[in-house]
Design an enzyme around this catalytic site. Structure first.
Site, mmCIF file in Angstrom:
data_model
loop_
_atom_site.group_PDB
_atom_site.id
_atom_site.type_symbol
_atom_site.label_atom_id
_atom_site.label_comp_id
_atom_site.label_asym_id
_atom_site.label_seq_id
_atom_site.Cartn_x
_atom_site.Cartn_y
_atom_site.Cartn_z
ATOM 1 N N ASN A 211 -0.656 -7.307 -2.422
ATOM 2 C CA ASN A 211 -1.035 -6.945 -0.968
ATOM 3 C C ASN A 211 -0.999 -8.150 -0.174
ATOM 4 O O ASN A 211 -0.631 -7.993 1.094
ATOM 5 C CB ASN A 211 -2.286 -6.659 -1.079
ATOM 6 C CG ASN A 211 -2.661 -5.172 -1.032
ATOM 7 O OD1 ASN A 211 -1.672 -4.483 -1.262
ATOM 8 N ND2 ASN A 211 -3.700 -4.762 -1.204
ATOM 9 N N PHE A 252 8.782 -3.336 5.111
ATOM 10 C CA PHE A 252 7.784 -4.333 5.729
ATOM 11 C C PHE A 252 8.151 -5.515 6.441
ATOM 12 O O PHE A 252 7.784 -6.383 6.581
ATOM 13 C CB PHE A 252 6.813 -4.819 4.496
ATOM 14 C CG PHE A 252 5.836 -3.987 3.875
ATOM 15 C CD1 PHE A 252 4.344 -4.005 4.317
ATOM 16 C CD2 PHE A 252 6.285 -2.954 3.036
ATOM 17 C CE1 PHE A 252 3.469 -3.025 3.803
ATOM 18 C CE2 PHE A 252 5.457 -2.040 2.525
ATOM 19 C CZ PHE A 252 4.127 -1.938 3.044
ATOM 20 N N HIS A 254 8.928 -4.601 9.844
ATOM 21 C CA HIS A 254 8.871 -3.693 11.046
ATOM 22 C C HIS A 254 7.808 -4.730 11.934
ATOM 23 O O HIS A 254 6.515 -4.567 11.682
ATOM 24 C CB HIS A 254 8.549 -2.382 11.107
ATOM 25 C CG HIS A 254 9.471 -1.582 10.225
ATOM 26 N ND1 HIS A 254 10.774 -1.271 10.538
ATOM 27 C CD2 HIS A 254 9.295 -1.263 8.755
ATOM 28 C CE1 HIS A 254 11.296 -0.709 9.630
ATOM 29 N NE2 HIS A 254 10.400 -0.599 8.608
ATOM 30 N N ALA A 255 8.250 -5.408 13.143
ATOM 31 C CA ALA A 255 7.234 -6.048 13.718
ATOM 32 C C ALA A 255 6.566 -5.053 14.485
ATOM 33 O O ALA A 255 6.781 -3.938 14.984
ATOM 34 C CB ALA A 255 8.027 -6.653 15.070
ATOM 35 N N GLY A 260 -3.301 -3.828 9.567
ATOM 36 C CA GLY A 260 -4.813 -3.535 9.413
ATOM 37 C C GLY A 260 -4.892 -2.546 8.320
ATOM 38 O O GLY A 260 -4.214 -2.841 7.186
ATOM 39 N N CYS A 263 -7.170 -1.787 3.133
ATOM 40 C CA CYS A 263 -6.825 -2.778 2.189
ATOM 41 C C CYS A 263 -6.370 -4.105 2.552
ATOM 42 O O CYS A 263 -7.039 -5.266 2.106
ATOM 43 C CB CYS A 263 -5.815 -2.271 1.235
ATOM 44 S SG CYS A 263 -6.581 -0.756 0.443
ATOM 45 N N LYS A 324 -2.475 3.438 10.523
ATOM 46 C CA LYS A 324 -1.048 4.003 10.592
ATOM 47 C C LYS A 324 -1.015 5.445 10.680
ATOM 48 O O LYS A 324 -2.199 6.327 10.532
ATOM 49 C CB LYS A 324 -0.517 3.508 9.178
ATOM 50 C CG LYS A 324 -1.184 4.083 8.022
ATOM 51 C CD LYS A 324 -0.255 3.959 6.654
ATOM 52 C CE LYS A 324 -0.962 3.846 5.278
ATOM 53 N NZ LYS A 324 0.006 3.586 4.599
ATOM 54 N N ARG A 331 -10.486 2.054 9.253
ATOM 55 C CA ARG A 331 -10.963 0.741 8.783
ATOM 56 C C ARG A 331 -9.967 -0.268 9.341
ATOM 57 O O ARG A 331 -8.712 -0.250 8.950
ATOM 58 C CB ARG A 331 -11.195 1.048 7.342
ATOM 59 C CG ARG A 331 -12.283 1.486 7.082
ATOM 60 C CD ARG A 331 -12.475 1.654 5.233
ATOM 61 N NE ARG A 331 -11.873 2.550 4.812
ATOM 62 C CZ ARG A 331 -11.605 2.944 3.552
ATOM 63 N NH1 ARG A 331 -12.633 2.479 2.710
ATOM 64 N NH2 ARG A 331 -10.851 3.940 2.750
HETATM 65 N N1 LIG Z 1 -7.616 3.422 0.426
HETATM 66 C C1 LIG Z 1 -6.692 2.844 -0.160
HETATM 67 O O1 LIG Z 1 -5.564 3.130 0.421
HETATM 68 C C2 LIG Z 1 -6.715 2.153 -1.146
HETATM 69 C C3 LIG Z 1 -5.453 1.859 -2.207
HETATM 70 C C4 LIG Z 1 -5.378 1.093 -3.381
HETATM 71 C C5 LIG Z 1 -6.700 0.545 -3.829
HETATM 72 N N2 LIG Z 1 -7.919 0.642 -3.110
HETATM 73 C C6 LIG Z 1 -9.208 0.312 -3.425
HETATM 74 O O2 LIG Z 1 -9.923 1.379 -4.281
HETATM 75 C C7 LIG Z 1 -11.054 1.079 -4.022
HETATM 76 C C8 LIG Z 1 -11.922 2.388 -3.578
HETATM 77 O O3 LIG Z 1 -11.012 2.501 -2.071
HETATM 78 P P1 LIG Z 1 -11.379 3.818 -1.172
HETATM 79 O O4 LIG Z 1 -10.715 3.610 -0.162
HETATM 80 O O5 LIG Z 1 -11.395 5.064 -2.093
HETATM 81 O O6 LIG Z 1 -13.017 3.819 -0.872
HETATM 82 P P2 LIG Z 1 -13.801 4.833 -0.127
HETATM 83 O O7 LIG Z 1 -14.815 3.966 0.582
HETATM 84 O O8 LIG Z 1 -13.047 5.886 0.675
HETATM 85 O O9 LIG Z 1 -14.664 5.380 -1.337
HETATM 86 C C9 LIG Z 1 -15.625 4.815 -2.092
HETATM 87 C C10 LIG Z 1 -16.424 5.964 -2.775
HETATM 88 O O10 LIG Z 1 -17.420 5.363 -3.607
HETATM 89 C C11 LIG Z 1 -18.756 6.204 -3.524
HETATM 90 N N3 LIG Z 1 -19.450 5.400 -4.396
HETATM 91 C C12 LIG Z 1 -20.018 4.134 -4.159
HETATM 92 N N4 LIG Z 1 -20.721 3.778 -5.112
HETATM 93 C C13 LIG Z 1 -20.977 4.770 -5.942
HETATM 94 C C14 LIG Z 1 -21.693 4.999 -7.212
HETATM 95 N N5 LIG Z 1 -22.336 3.998 -8.018
HETATM 96 N N6 LIG Z 1 -21.147 6.178 -7.798
HETATM 97 C C15 LIG Z 1 -20.649 7.089 -7.350
HETATM 98 N N7 LIG Z 1 -20.231 6.984 -6.206
HETATM 99 C C16 LIG Z 1 -20.199 5.765 -5.697
HETATM 100 C C17 LIG Z 1 -18.929 5.924 -1.831
HETATM 101 O O11 LIG Z 1 -19.795 7.194 -1.813
HETATM 102 C C18 LIG Z 1 -17.381 6.403 -1.567
HETATM 103 O O12 LIG Z 1 -17.286 7.847 -1.287
HETATM 104 C C19 LIG Z 1 -11.253 -0.182 -3.239
HETATM 105 O O13 LIG Z 1 -11.675 -1.282 -4.111
HETATM 106 C C20 LIG Z 1 -10.091 -0.314 -2.535
HETATM 107 O O14 LIG Z 1 -9.568 -1.510 -2.135
HETATM 108 C C21 LIG Z 1 -7.883 1.467 -1.984
#
Ligand SMILES: NC(=O)c1ccc[n+]([C@@H]2O[C@H](COP(=O)([O-])OP(=O)(O)OC[C@H]3O[C@@H](n4cnc5c(N)ncnc54)[C@H](O)[C@@H]3O)[C@@H](O)[C@H]2O)c1
Length: 439
Positions: A211, A252, A254-255, A260, A263, A324, A331
Site C-alpha cells: 500500500n 497508479f 494517474h495524476a 484518499g 486504506c 473513487k 472515508r
Molecule cells: N475496505 C477495503 O477496501 C480494504 C481492503 C483491504 C484490507 N482492508 C482492511 O480490512 C479491515 C476491515 O476493513 P473494512 O473496510 O471492511 O472495515 P469496516 O469498518 O467496513 O468493517 C468492520 C466491521 O467490523 C465490525 N466489528 C468490529 N468489532 C467487531 C467484533 N468484535 N465482532 C464483530 N464485528 C466487529 C464493525 O461493526 C464493522 O462492521 C481493515 O483492517 C482494513 O484496513 C480493507
C-alpha cells in the site's frame, strides 16, 4: 469447510460471500445489529457492484448466513477470520488495534477443537504474535494456529479482485494451518492464482509495504504533474512514457487530487509509526504522507486560479464525492478537505454523487445536494470534477455551459481534453496539463 467471519464490513462481507461461493459454509458476524438485520432482509450495507446478487444466491443455497453473536459460529468453525476495522488511532495515527484484540478475546472464549484464526484485517507487524498470546493466555487448552492473510481487494472491484487476485499471501509456519488455508482457497489455487506462503511477520508487512508503494507511485506522479504545469509539459504523456517501461508499469500513474480512501491514508501512517518504533524510519513514506496531505486542500487554489478571482460569494458545483468511483465509501475522500477549503474561502458548495451523498451528509456540512449533474451546475460559477464516475465522462457539455453562470471547469481527474474544452468555449483547468482559456 465451516468458516466464521468476524466483522462484516467491506472486507468481511465480500470475503464471506466469495468463500461461500467457493462452496464453504460461512457465517458472517458483526456487532452492529442493524447491519446484520439489514443483511438478513437482503439489504446491502455498502454499495459494491455485484455484491447483492452474490450474497442472495449464496444465502439461497444455504451456504451464507449472518449473526450478531460469534459464540456458535466460532465454536463450529475450522477457519475463523478476523476482518474488523483497524482505523487510525486518535492522537498518534498508529493503527488502532482495539477491535482486533477484542475480537481475539471473544474468539478465545468460544473456541472448541482445532481451529485456525486468520487475521484478514490490515495489522502492523507483530499483531499476530499478540493475537496468539491473547488466545493462549485465555485458553491454554486451545488447539489453535494464528495465521496472517492480508486482503488486497479494491472497493468498486472487490468481488473480481477477491476471485481473481494477483496473489494470495499466507503467513504461517504451521503445517496444519497451511493445509486449512489451501483448502479455503482451493478454487483460486486451481485457477493458478499464486499463493505466497511465508512467515507471519513478513505477511503482515507485505500488505503495508504494498500500500505504501502504491501511495508513493500516486504521489510521485502528482508532484511530476505540478512540475509539468510549471514547465509546460503534459503529465499524461509523461506518465505514458514512463508506464510503457515494464520495470515501472502504467498503473497508479494517474495524476489527480491526492490519494484518499479507507486504506492508503491510514496504512501509510501506521507503517510510518512502525518504522519509527523500530528505529528504521521510512523517510520516503513520511514524505509521501505529508505531500499528499497538503495536496488535497491545495486543489482549491486551482479553482481560484481558473476563476481568476476570490471565491467569496461564488457558487461552486462539485461532481463526485466518494474517494473513487463505484463505491459509496467517503472515508478520507479528497473531496472533504477540498470542499472545506472552498467553503473557508467563502464559496457556497453544491454537490452531486451517483451513490455517495448519504454517506457524504455525515461528514460534510453546509453542502447543497443535487439530484443530477446538470441541476448541480445550474448558475454555478465553476464546476469541479473530483471523482471519475463513468457518467461524468460523457456529460452534455453544451447543456452544462448553457446552465452555468460562467463556463469554468476544473477537472481534477483529467477526463476531458483541454483543446476540445477550449473549442467548446470553456475555461478549463486540469492536473499537470496546460490550462486553457478560449481566445
Ligand atoms: N475496505 C477495503 O477496501 C480494504 C481492503 C483491504 C484490507 N482492508 C482492511 O480490512 C479491515 C476491515 O476493513 P473494512 O473496510 O471492511 O472495515 P469496516 O469498518 O467496513 O468493517 C468492520 C466491521 O467490523 C465490525 N466489528 C468490529 N468489532 C467487531 C467484533 N468484535 N465482532 C464483530 N464485528 C466487529 C464493525 O461493526 C464493522 O462492521 C481493515 O483492517 C482494513 O484496513 C480493507
Amino acid at each position: 469447510m465451516r468458516v466464521a467471519m468476524i466483522g462484516t464490513g467491506y472486507v468481511g462481507l465480500v470475503s464471506g460471500a466469495c468463500f461461500a461461493d467457493f462452496g464453504h459454509h460461512v457465517i458472517c458476524v458483526d456487532k452492529d445489529a442493524s447491519k446484520i438485520a439489514a443483511l438478513k432482509r437482503g439489504e446491502m450495507p455498502i454499495y459494491e457492484p455485484g455484491l447483492e446478487d452474490l450474497v442472495a444466491s449464496n444465502v439461497r443455497a444455504g451456504r451464507l448466513s449472518f449473526a450478531t453473536d460469534l459464540q456458535e459460529p466460532v465454536k463450529n468453525a475450522q477457519a475463523i477470520f478476523i476482518a474488523v476495522g483497524t482505523p487510525s488511532r486518535r492522537g498518534d495515527g498508529h493503527a488502532d488495534l482495539t477491535y482486533v484484540y477484542d475480537a481475539a478475546r471473544e474468539i478465545a472464549a468460544a473456541l472448541s477443537g482445532y481451529a485456525v484464526v486468520i487475521t484478514k484485517s490490515t495489522v502492523p507487524v507483530g499483531t499476530g504474535d499478540e493475537v496468539e498470546r491473547i488466545i493462549r493466555e485465555a485458553r491454554p487448552d486451545a488447539q489453535v494456529a494464528v495465521v496472517s492473510n492480508p486482503e488486497f481487494l479494491r472497493e468498486g472491484a472487490a468481488i473480481r479482485d477477491f476471485k481473481l487476485p494477483d496473489r494470495i499471501v499466507v503467513g504461517t509456519e504451521d503445517e496444519r494451518a497451511k493445509q486449512v488455508m489451501n483448502e479455503l482457497y482451493r478454487p483460486l489455487y486451481l485457477n493458478s492464482s499464486p499463493i505466497l506462503v511465508t512467515d507471519r511477520r513478513s505477511a503482515e508487512l507485505i500488505k503495508y509495504a504494498a500500500n505504501a508503494f502504491l501511495a508513493t507511485k500516486i504521489t510521485f506522479i502528482n508532484e511530476i504533474a505540478d512540475l509539468c504545469e510549471k514547465v509546460g509539459a503534459d503529465v499524461q504523456h509523461v506518465a505514458r512514457g514512463m508506464g510503457l517501461d515494464n520495470r515501472i508499469g502504467s498503473k497508479f500513474l494517474h495524476a489527480g487530487a491526492g490519494y484518499g480512501g479507507s486504506c492508503f491514508p491510514k496504512d501509510t501512517l501506521a507503517l510510518i509509526k512502525t518504522g519509527q518504533d523500530n528505529a528504521a524510519p521510512l523517510r520516503i513514506v513520511e514524505t509521501v504522507a505529508a505531500v499528499n496531505d497538503a495536496r488535497k486542500r491545495a486543489m482549491a487554489r486551482k479553482v481560484t486560479a481558473a476563476l481568476g478571482t476570490s471565491l467569496r460569494g461564488k457558487t461552486i458545483a462539485v461532481l463526485g464525492l466518494t474517494f473513487k468511483p463505484n463505491t459509496d465509501d467517503m472515508r478520507d475522500a479528497p473531496s472533504i478537505p477540498l470542499i472545506t477549503a472552498l467553503q473557508d474561502m467563502g464559496a457556497s458548495v453544491r454537490a452531486y454523487d451517483p451513490v455517495g451523498m448519504e454517506q457524504a451528509k455525515q461528514v460534510l456540512s453546509n453542502v447543497t445536494y443535487s439530484d443530477d449533474p446538470y441541476v448541480c451546475a445550474e448558475q454555478a460559477d465553476a464546476l469541479v470534477i473530483v471523482t471519475e464516475w463513468e457518467q461524468f465522462r460523457a456529460l452534455d457539455l453544451d447543456r452544462l455551459k448553457r446552465s452555468m453562470k460562467s463556463p469554468v471547469i476544473i477537472d481534477l481527474r483529467n477526463i476531458y481534453l483541454p483543446g476540445e474544452m477550449v473549442q467548446r468555449g470553456f475555461i478549463y483547468e486540469s492536473v499537470g496539463r496546460p490550462g486553457s482559456k478560449p481566445e
